[in-house]
Write an enzyme that holds these catalytic residues in place. Structure first.
Site, PDB file in Angstrom:
ATOM      1  N   CYS A   1       0.903  -1.247  -0.132  1.00 41.81           N
ATOM      2  CA  CYS A   1       0.100   0.012  -0.037  1.00 41.81           C
ATOM      3  C   CYS A   1       0.858   1.146   0.063  1.00 41.81           C
ATOM      4  CB  CYS A   1      -0.765   0.227   1.225  1.00 41.81           C
ATOM      5  SG  CYS A   1      -1.648  -1.568   1.615  1.00 41.81           S
TER       6      CYS A   1
ATOM      7  N   ARG B   1       4.812   0.236  -6.409  1.00 40.99           N
ATOM      8  CA  ARG B   1       4.664  -0.601  -5.055  1.00 40.99           C
ATOM      9  C   ARG B   1       3.707  -1.787  -5.196  1.00 40.99           C
ATOM     10  NH1 ARG B   1       6.626   2.139   0.000  1.00 40.99           N
ATOM     11  NH2 ARG B   1       5.194   1.134   1.257  1.00 40.99           N
TER      12      ARG B   1
ATOM     13  N   TRP C   1      -3.359  -2.678  -1.509  1.00 37.88           N
ATOM     14  CA  TRP C   1      -2.765  -4.045  -1.832  1.00 37.88           C
ATOM     15  C   TRP C   1      -3.634  -4.862  -0.737  1.00 37.88           C
ATOM     16  CZ3 TRP C   1      -0.473  -8.515  -0.140  1.00 37.88           C
ATOM     17  CH2 TRP C   1       0.071  -9.212  -0.968  1.00 37.88           C
TER      18      TRP C   1
ATOM     19  N   ASN D   1      -1.240   1.500   6.173  1.00 31.96           N
ATOM     20  CA  ASN D   1      -0.480   0.466   5.829  1.00 31.96           C
ATOM     21  C   ASN D   1      -0.278  -0.690   6.923  1.00 31.96           C
ATOM     22  OD1 ASN D   1      -0.212   1.788   3.485  1.00 31.96           O
ATOM     23  ND2 ASN D   1       1.795   2.295   3.589  1.00 31.96           N
ATOM     24  N   GLY D   2      -0.166  -1.746   6.636  1.00 29.44           N
ATOM     25  CA  GLY D   2       0.061  -2.746   7.512  1.00 29.44           C
ATOM     26  C   GLY D   2      -1.228  -3.758   7.888  1.00 29.44           C
TER      27      GLY D   2
ATOM     28  N   GLU E   1      17.753 -16.528  -9.645  1.00 28.79           N
ATOM     29  CA  GLU E   1      17.390 -15.120 -10.139  1.00 28.79           C
ATOM     30  C   GLU E   1      16.841 -14.999 -11.451  1.00 28.79           C
ATOM     31  OE1 GLU E   1      16.648 -12.790  -8.657  1.00 28.79           O
ATOM     32  OE2 GLU E   1      16.821 -10.949  -9.805  1.00 28.79           O
TER      33      GLU E   1
ATOM     34  N   LYS F   1      12.957 -13.767 -12.329  1.00 33.50           N
ATOM     35  CA  LYS F   1      12.755 -12.589 -13.059  1.00 33.50           C
ATOM     36  C   LYS F   1      11.717 -13.050 -14.119  1.00 33.50           C
ATOM     37  CE  LYS F   1      13.792  -9.952 -11.341  1.00 33.50           C
ATOM     38  NZ  LYS F   1      14.692  -9.991 -10.278  1.00 33.50           N
TER      39      LYS F   1
ATOM     40  N   GLU G   1       8.372 -13.855 -12.624  1.00 33.76           N
ATOM     41  CA  GLU G   1       7.414 -12.674 -12.014  1.00 33.76           C
ATOM     42  C   GLU G   1       7.042 -11.563 -13.103  1.00 33.76           C
ATOM     43  OE1 GLU G   1       9.512 -10.448  -8.869  1.00 33.76           O
ATOM     44  OE2 GLU G   1      11.144 -10.267 -10.002  1.00 33.76           O
TER      45      GLU G   1
ATOM     46  N   HIS H   1      19.177 -35.678 -10.783  1.00 36.47           N
ATOM     47  CA  HIS H   1      18.345 -36.361  -9.941  1.00 36.47           C
ATOM     48  C   HIS H   1      16.846 -36.181  -9.714  1.00 36.47           C
ATOM     49  CE1 HIS H   1      22.319 -37.556  -7.935  1.00 36.47           C
ATOM     50  NE2 HIS H   1      22.679 -36.217  -8.302  1.00 36.47           N
TER      51      HIS H   1
ATOM     52  N   LYS I   1       6.326  -3.655  -4.451  1.00 37.50           N
ATOM     53  CA  LYS I   1       7.767  -3.434  -4.556  1.00 37.50           C
ATOM     54  C   LYS I   1       8.284  -3.860  -2.995  1.00 37.50           C
ATOM     55  CE  LYS I   1      11.599  -2.059  -6.206  1.00 37.50           C
ATOM     56  NZ  LYS I   1      12.368  -3.232  -7.126  1.00 37.50           N
TER      57      LYS I   1
HETATM   58  C1  AGP Z   1      12.400  -9.052  -7.007  1.00 30.36           C
HETATM   59  O1  AGP Z   1      12.053  -9.196  -8.282  1.00 30.36           O
HETATM   60  C2  AGP Z   1      11.174  -9.159  -6.284  1.00 30.36           C
HETATM   61  N1  AGP Z   1      10.066  -8.342  -6.578  1.00 30.36           N
HETATM   62  C3  AGP Z   1      11.095  -9.543  -4.725  1.00 30.36           C
HETATM   63  O2  AGP Z   1      11.881 -10.871  -4.537  1.00 30.36           O
HETATM   64  C4  AGP Z   1      12.186  -8.645  -3.612  1.00 30.36           C
HETATM   65  O3  AGP Z   1      13.294  -8.880  -3.964  1.00 30.36           O
HETATM   66  C5  AGP Z   1      11.866  -9.166  -2.439  1.00 30.36           C
HETATM   67  O4  AGP Z   1      10.459  -8.906  -2.077  1.00 30.36           O
HETATM   68  C6  AGP Z   1      12.901  -8.444  -1.468  1.00 30.36           C
HETATM   69  O5  AGP Z   1      12.642  -7.014  -1.404  1.00 30.36           O
HETATM   70  P1  AGP Z   1      13.851  -6.066  -0.525  1.00 30.36           P
HETATM   71  O6  AGP Z   1      14.885  -6.295  -1.331  1.00 30.36           O
HETATM   72  O7  AGP Z   1      13.150  -4.553  -0.778  1.00 30.36           O
HETATM   73  O8  AGP Z   1      13.879  -6.548   0.854  1.00 30.36           O
END
Ligand code: AGP
Length: 615
Positions: A2, A27, A74, A100-101, A488, A492, A495, A511, A610
């Site tokens: 949020c 975000r 969110w 937020n929260g 990673e 990418k 997501e 395996h 985010k």
């Molecule tokens: C990365 O592409 C993500 N969207 C997500 O995994 C992110 O890296 C994770 O939420 C950690 O965020 P931070 O580095 O702000 O703690």
């Protein structure tokens, strides 16, 4: 997650708030709303979906006032709907709140408020807060006192902003636990509130950040900060050095694209001012660590989430090799639930772009309680993680807006390399010649990154994306220091393009995953010329023997791999510990081009946020 933006001052509040919310769109959110004090009453507009829907509603039903708060939600409690969107109002319509929260005890609070006659209009946990404020509102204490009392009932992390038409000159902001930041921007005769700096950066660079259990009364003249127990606080005013232009997309189609292509510069910024290349020495300005303490560490634990956790898996190689300290890596979300063995001889390294990821912050709290030294690698200046740490190494890569992390990943790798060198200096774990060599290696990195990002324009990625964007499954294989890069790369792709992708240690393929290999599941193989190159080549052969399709990331000039793989993307030769900084870039570009062809919302992928400020 949020986003919150508030404004009080002489200008029309709505455009400032809406514009700020637009800057927080990255975000992640699924509805949005605004409350504006107008002619002595409060006008609220809320809409489901993108902010443009709220903008359309505001065009049909305009608001006009000088004090407002807006929110992007969110969904956690209750689906995305107009009723569940913030701001929430009390029954009189004279008090509103955005939050937020999560209110963890909202069910019991809701029941007792219902018993007192309050009628709830939404399914959210937030509505209990506005009713609690209404219940405790008294003219003598006013809004600030009512907020303070209301927060006394809440369990769980919350950041809130409240306003009332009874006191039309102020916003009250408060923070309880780690529910994301609350930045208060100090302008000239006007003030701003935001959950994240980019929302208000174009208006002011002078900011205060609320700490846990602090409350601020914000007027056009500034902010008065107190603890929730009523103690006066003299907040530090931070001068934010970010350039607002760097938070804009410029000529790029998406923020993610811009952030991928600016990595040569962001890596330079990460290194700048921290290395004496002639002396082979590293200086970390915000790491007050004595040699005595550094020598006392018997191990390091890297804790992070998502991309940052994969960065930590690479960092393990750096810290073990250079600083000769044993390293364990864990997810923030797992760490605290296993009663980890930590004491004052433990160095905890947290990696977090946002500095607000709640699971990472909880891991830090666990470490703090057990006496560990807390070092954090953070991008967002003044964020909670930075403030909680004994030592900070900023990424200095500028605001990262795309939800998919790219430049923060590579900058955090460099930060870990710097940390490893810094610890090596303090612990005398490697000699000056070896250190000089590692420092020289680092000096070449931005130039290599620049070459890689300029090379072969986009065609190789465009061709591959054109060919493969309709495939449904991908396997990513890596070994040694490039295994986390495979993780990673797969993250990418999934997501932003919503294609299923799995990262795997190459040696483990036989395996299990080898059973999946066929013409429908391309295998992306990280095969730079390093000490495990021959092993990677034999994995490539095994995939080909089962009619699989191989896309290899290989070192420039490697002709042999071309005879084995179906497609090859080359990267410049680099020192082994720094190769991941380069080998990840083709994977970022590939994921980006695939997502674009699939028509996905690259910068704001569905369901993602985010900064993940809820558990
Ligand atoms: C990365 O592409 C993500 N969207 C997500 O995994 C992110 O890296 C994770 O939420 C950690 O965020 P931070 O580095 O702000 O703690």
């Amino acid at each position: 997650m949020c986003g919150i933006v508030g404004y009080v001052g002489p200008r029309a509040a709505t455009p400032i708030v809406v514009n700020g919310l637009q800057r927080l769109e990255y975000r992640g959110y699924d509805s949005a709303g605004i409350a504006v004090v107008q002619n002595g009453s409060i006008e609220v507009r809320r809409e489901v979906g993108k902010l443009s829907n709220l903008v359309n509603l505001l065009a049909e039903q305009p608001t006009n006032g000088h004090l407002a708060v807006g929110h992007t939600r969110w969904a956690t409690h209750g689906k995305p709907s107009q009723q569940n969107a913030h701001p929430h109002r009390d029954a009189s319509g004279e008090i509103v709140v955005v939050q937020n929260g999560i209110v963890e005890n909202f069910r019991e609070l809701r029941e007792s408020l219902q018993a007192e006659g309050f009628e709830f209009q939404s399914e959210t946990d937030t509505e209990v807060i506005v009713f609690l404020i209404a219940l405790h509102y008294a003219p003598e204490g006013g809004l600030a006192e009512a907020v303070r009392k209301a927060l006394g009932y809440l369990k769980g992390p919350s950041a809130i902003v409240a306003l009332t038409s009874r006191e039309p000159d102020k916003l009250v902001a408060a923070r309880l636990g780690n529910a994301g930041g609350v930045a208060i921007g100090l302008g000239d005769g006007e003030s701003f509130i935001a959950s994240d700096i980019p929302a208000i950066l174009e208006h002011t660079r002078r900011m205060i950040f609320l700490e846990d259990r602090q409350l601020a009364v914000v007027t056009r003249d500034g902010a008065i900060v107190q603890t929730l127990d009523g103690q006066a606080v003299r907040p530090e005013v931070h001068e934010i050095s970010w350039d607002p232009i760097s938070a804009a997309k410029g000529e790029y189609r998406h923020f993610m694209q811009k952030e991928i292509f600016e990595q040569a510069r962001s890596l330079t910024d990460t290194i700048r001012g921290r290395v004496d290349f002639a002396a082979g020495e590293v200086y970390l300005e915000d790491m007050p660590l004595t040699a005595e303490r550094a020598r006392s560490f018997d191990r390091a634990v890297i804790v992070a989430c998502g991309t940052s956790a994969y960065s930590g898996l690479v960092g393990k190689f750096m810290l073990e090799k250079i600083a000769r300290i044993p390293v364990e890596v864990d997810y923030g979300s797992e760490f605290r639930y296993r009663d980890p063995i930590i004491d004052e001889r433990t160095l905890i390294v947290t990696i977090t772009q946002s500095g607000e990821t709640v699971d990472t912050l909880a891991a830090m709290e666990e470490g703090r309680a057990k006496g560990a030294y807390l070092c954090s690698i953070v991008n967002v200046i003044g964020s909670q993680a930075a403030r909680m740490s004994d030592g900070v190494i900023y990424m200095h890569c500028g605001p990262e807006i795309g939800v998919a992390s790219t430049k923060a990943f590579t900058s955090s790798l460099v930060d870990q390399y710097l940390l490893a060198l810094f610890l090596a200096q303090l612990r005398d774990s490697i000699g000056p010649l070896a250190r000089q060599k590692l420092v020289d290696d680092l000096a070449r990195l931005p130039e290599l990154a620049g070459r890689l990002l300029d090379a072969d324009a986009n065609t190789v990625y465009e061709d591959l994306a054109e060919r493969f964007h309709r495939y449904r499954n991908f396997l990513y294989l890596g070994r040694g220091i490039n295994y986390p890069v495979a993780l990673e790369g797969a993250l990418k792709l999934k997501e932003i393009s919503y294609i299923h992708a799995e990262g795997y240690p190459a040696g483990e393929m036989k395996h299990g995953p080898i059973a999946l290999i066929d013409r429908d599941m391309p295998v992306v193989t990280l095969a730079p010329q390093d000490e495990v190159y021959d092993k990677m080549v034999s994995q490539v052969e095994q995939v080909k023997a089962r009619s699989g399709i191989v896309i290899a990331i290989a070192t420039e000039g490697d002709e042999f791999i071309r005879s084995r793989a179906d497609h090859v993307i080359t990267i410049p030769a680099a020192p082994p510990l720094l190769t991941p900084v380069l080998s990840v870039m083709p994977l970022q570009r590939l994921a980006y081009e695939m997502a674009v062809r699939r028509g996905a919302d690259v910068d704001q992928p569905r369901n993602l946020a985010k900064s993940v400020t809820v558990e």
